[in-house]
Design a protein around this motif. Structure first.
Motif, PDB file in Angstrom:
ATOM      1  N   VAL A  28      31.065  10.893 -51.307  1.00 41.12           N
ATOM      2  CA  VAL A  28      29.899  10.519 -50.463  1.00 41.12           C
ATOM      3  C   VAL A  28      29.417   9.323 -50.670  1.00 41.12           C
ATOM      4  O   VAL A  28      28.855   9.046 -52.061  1.00 41.12           O
ATOM      5  N   ILE A  29      28.930   8.345 -49.963  1.00 40.86           N
ATOM      6  CA  ILE A  29      28.176   7.306 -50.058  1.00 40.86           C
ATOM      7  C   ILE A  29      26.869   7.258 -49.708  1.00 40.86           C
ATOM      8  O   ILE A  29      26.503   7.787 -48.646  1.00 40.86           O
ATOM      9  N   ALA A  30      25.666   7.359 -50.617  1.00 46.67           N
ATOM     10  CA  ALA A  30      24.351   7.885 -50.524  1.00 46.67           C
ATOM     11  C   ALA A  30      23.384   6.715 -50.903  1.00 46.67           C
ATOM     12  O   ALA A  30      23.998   5.853 -51.768  1.00 46.67           O
ATOM     13  N   PRO A  31      22.086   6.661 -50.401  1.00 42.79           N
ATOM     14  CA  PRO A  31      21.251   5.565 -51.024  1.00 42.79           C
ATOM     15  C   PRO A  31      21.188   5.823 -52.397  1.00 42.79           C
ATOM     16  O   PRO A  31      21.333   6.916 -52.932  1.00 42.79           O
ATOM     17  N   LEU A  32      20.804   4.761 -52.976  1.00 39.78           N
ATOM     18  CA  LEU A  32      20.687   4.825 -54.428  1.00 39.78           C
ATOM     19  C   LEU A  32      19.407   5.062 -54.827  1.00 39.78           C
ATOM     20  O   LEU A  32      18.107   4.820 -54.645  1.00 39.78           O
ATOM     21  N   SER A  33      19.435   6.169 -55.838  1.00 41.15           N
ATOM     22  CA  SER A  33      17.883   6.609 -56.245  1.00 41.15           C
ATOM     23  C   SER A  33      17.556   5.822 -57.534  1.00 41.15           C
ATOM     24  O   SER A  33      18.432   5.083 -58.186  1.00 41.15           O
ATOM     25  N   ARG A  34      16.318   5.901 -57.882  1.00 43.84           N
ATOM     26  CA  ARG A  34      15.965   5.104 -59.363  1.00 43.84           C
ATOM     27  C   ARG A  34      16.719   6.029 -60.351  1.00 43.84           C
ATOM     28  O   ARG A  34      17.293   4.853 -61.436  1.00 43.84           O
ATOM     29  N   GLU A  35      17.146   7.001 -60.525  1.00 43.70           N
ATOM     30  CA  GLU A  35      17.693   7.911 -61.503  1.00 43.70           C
ATOM     31  C   GLU A  35      19.203   7.120 -61.550  1.00 43.70           C
ATOM     32  O   GLU A  35      19.494   7.057 -62.603  1.00 43.70           O
ATOM     33  N   HIS A  36      19.793   6.924 -60.274  1.00 38.07           N
ATOM     34  CA  HIS A  36      20.960   6.482 -60.364  1.00 38.07           C
ATOM     35  C   HIS A  36      21.071   5.287 -60.815  1.00 38.07           C
ATOM     36  O   HIS A  36      21.678   4.640 -61.749  1.00 38.07           O
ATOM     37  N   ALA A  37      20.091   4.181 -60.168  1.00 40.30           N
ATOM     38  CA  ALA A  37      19.994   2.813 -60.904  1.00 40.30           C
ATOM     39  C   ALA A  37      19.687   2.743 -62.273  1.00 40.30           C
ATOM     40  O   ALA A  37      20.478   2.074 -63.247  1.00 40.30           O
ATOM     41  N   ASP A  93      16.517  -2.719 -54.717  1.00 40.74           N
ATOM     42  CA  ASP A  93      15.922  -3.430 -53.572  1.00 40.74           C
ATOM     43  C   ASP A  93      17.029  -3.473 -52.334  1.00 40.74           C
ATOM     44  O   ASP A  93      18.265  -3.775 -52.497  1.00 40.74           O
ATOM     45  N   PRO A  94      16.568  -3.035 -51.151  1.00 43.78           N
ATOM     46  CA  PRO A  94      17.636  -2.903 -50.138  1.00 43.78           C
ATOM     47  C   PRO A  94      18.475  -4.140 -49.786  1.00 43.78           C
ATOM     48  O   PRO A  94      19.520  -3.937 -49.025  1.00 43.78           O
ATOM     49  N   ALA A  95      17.790  -5.209 -50.099  1.00 43.31           N
ATOM     50  CA  ALA A  95      18.502  -6.380 -49.773  1.00 43.31           C
ATOM     51  C   ALA A  95      19.844  -6.798 -50.531  1.00 43.31           C
ATOM     52  O   ALA A  95      20.537  -7.250 -50.254  1.00 43.31           O
ATOM     53  N   SER A  96      19.861  -5.878 -51.742  1.00 41.06           N
ATOM     54  CA  SER A  96      20.908  -5.982 -52.709  1.00 41.06           C
ATOM     55  C   SER A  96      22.081  -5.223 -52.279  1.00 41.06           C
ATOM     56  O   SER A  96      23.235  -5.359 -52.665  1.00 41.06           O
ATOM     57  N   GLY A  97      21.823  -4.057 -51.252  1.00 41.17           N
ATOM     58  CA  GLY A  97      22.980  -3.497 -50.440  1.00 41.17           C
ATOM     59  C   GLY A  97      23.524  -2.502 -51.492  1.00 41.17           C
ATOM     60  O   GLY A  97      24.686  -2.295 -51.154  1.00 41.17           O
ATOM     61  N   PHE A  98      23.100  -2.175 -52.655  1.00 40.35           N
ATOM     62  CA  PHE A  98      23.619  -1.028 -53.679  1.00 40.35           C
ATOM     63  C   PHE A  98      23.529   0.369 -52.950  1.00 40.35           C
ATOM     64  O   PHE A  98      22.200   0.797 -52.192  1.00 40.35           O
ATOM     65  N   HIS A  99      24.511   1.141 -53.082  1.00 39.01           N
ATOM     66  CA  HIS A  99      24.933   2.320 -52.816  1.00 39.01           C
ATOM     67  C   HIS A  99      25.247   3.423 -53.956  1.00 39.01           C
ATOM     68  O   HIS A  99      26.196   2.909 -54.565  1.00 39.01           O
ATOM     69  N   ALA A 100      25.138   4.411 -53.770  1.00 45.55           N
ATOM     70  CA  ALA A 100      25.557   5.468 -54.857  1.00 45.55           C
ATOM     71  C   ALA A 100      26.815   6.140 -54.159  1.00 45.55           C
ATOM     72  O   ALA A 100      26.948   6.361 -53.200  1.00 45.55           O
ATOM     73  N   VAL A 101      27.956   6.277 -55.065  1.00 45.46           N
ATOM     74  CA  VAL A 101      29.056   6.998 -54.884  1.00 45.46           C
ATOM     75  C   VAL A 101      28.969   8.410 -55.616  1.00 45.46           C
ATOM     76  O   VAL A 101      28.961   8.421 -56.967  1.00 45.46           O
ATOM     77  N   LEU A 102      29.047   9.504 -54.688  1.00 46.45           N
ATOM     78  CA  LEU A 102      28.521  10.768 -55.277  1.00 46.45           C
ATOM     79  C   LEU A 102      29.723  11.765 -55.179  1.00 46.45           C
ATOM     80  O   LEU A 102      30.464  11.616 -54.150  1.00 46.45           O
ATOM     81  N   ARG A 103      30.184  12.595 -56.154  1.00 40.64           N
ATOM     82  CA  ARG A 103      30.903  13.646 -55.918  1.00 40.64           C
ATOM     83  C   ARG A 103      30.124  14.880 -56.309  1.00 40.64           C
ATOM     84  O   ARG A 103      29.700  15.197 -57.287  1.00 40.64           O
ATOM     85  N   GLY A 104      29.673  15.516 -54.961  1.00 45.61           N
ATOM     86  CA  GLY A 104      28.480  16.554 -55.041  1.00 45.61           C
ATOM     87  C   GLY A 104      27.422  15.793 -55.591  1.00 45.61           C
ATOM     88  O   GLY A 104      26.934  14.936 -54.762  1.00 45.61           O
ATOM     89  N   ARG A 105      26.770  16.339 -56.755  1.00 46.17           N
ATOM     90  CA  ARG A 105      25.458  15.514 -57.253  1.00 46.17           C
ATOM     91  C   ARG A 105      25.566  14.846 -58.408  1.00 46.17           C
ATOM     92  O   ARG A 105      24.801  13.894 -58.969  1.00 46.17           O
ATOM     93  N   GLU A 106      27.057  14.556 -58.544  1.00 49.78           N
ATOM     94  CA  GLU A 106      27.263  13.597 -59.806  1.00 49.78           C
ATOM     95  C   GLU A 106      27.724  12.320 -59.253  1.00 49.78           C
ATOM     96  O   GLU A 106      28.445  11.835 -58.459  1.00 49.78           O
TER      97      GLU A 106
END
Length: 156
Positions: A5-14, A41-54
């Protein structure tokens, strides 16, 4: 392997992404010098790739996918990304990139996608070509002189 799943990037992810280091010859992709606030920064366009919560990787859309030295235009959406170093070479790349393309298609409806890949990275080039990207050019980065390939995949 599915269920990504592609999800918003959290501070923990970053913060986690900013610890990623890759074995040679992929060390040019190390994220240890990255600024977590820039990733968030939303302008950077980064998103998390998650498998479940990982967190298994990240995808980016826009400016981050561009390398200095190529004449980019707005005829395609630039996209890039990376996998957690311990997960590279295990066949997850095509699934992560495909999930990123599906997200990009739904969020941005681009006429085409464009990727810029280091010329030495035969593994990544093979993956994106199998996903329908075609090489449109090669250049040397004005940042570090390294060679890159530009590939495009039309969506229409």
């Amino acid at each position: 392997m599915s269920g990504l799943v592609i999800a918003p990037l959290s501070r923990e992810h970053a913060l986690e992404i900013c610890t990623w280091q890759y074995a040679a010859p992929y060390s040019s992709y190390d994220m240890t010098g990255a600024d977590p606030d820039r990733l968030l920064d939303p302008a950077s366009g980064f998103h998390a790739v998650l498998r479940g919560r990982e967190l298994v990787g990240f995808r980016s859309y826009g400016e981050d996918g561009r390398v200095p030295g190529w004449e980019y235009d707005d005829h395609a959406l630039d996209t890039g990304g990376g996998l957690r170093p311990s997960l590279t070479g295990q066949g997850l790349g095509p699934v992560a990139i495909a999930a990123g393309l599906a997200h990009g298609r739904a969020a941005f409806a681009p006429p085409a996608f464009r990727v810029t890949v280091a010329s030495f990275n035969a593994r990544a080039l093979r993956v994106v070509e199998r996903l329908g990207f075609s090489r449109v050019g090669r250049f040397s980065s004005t940042y570090d002189g390294k060679d890159f390939e530009v590939l495009v995949r039309p969506e229409a």
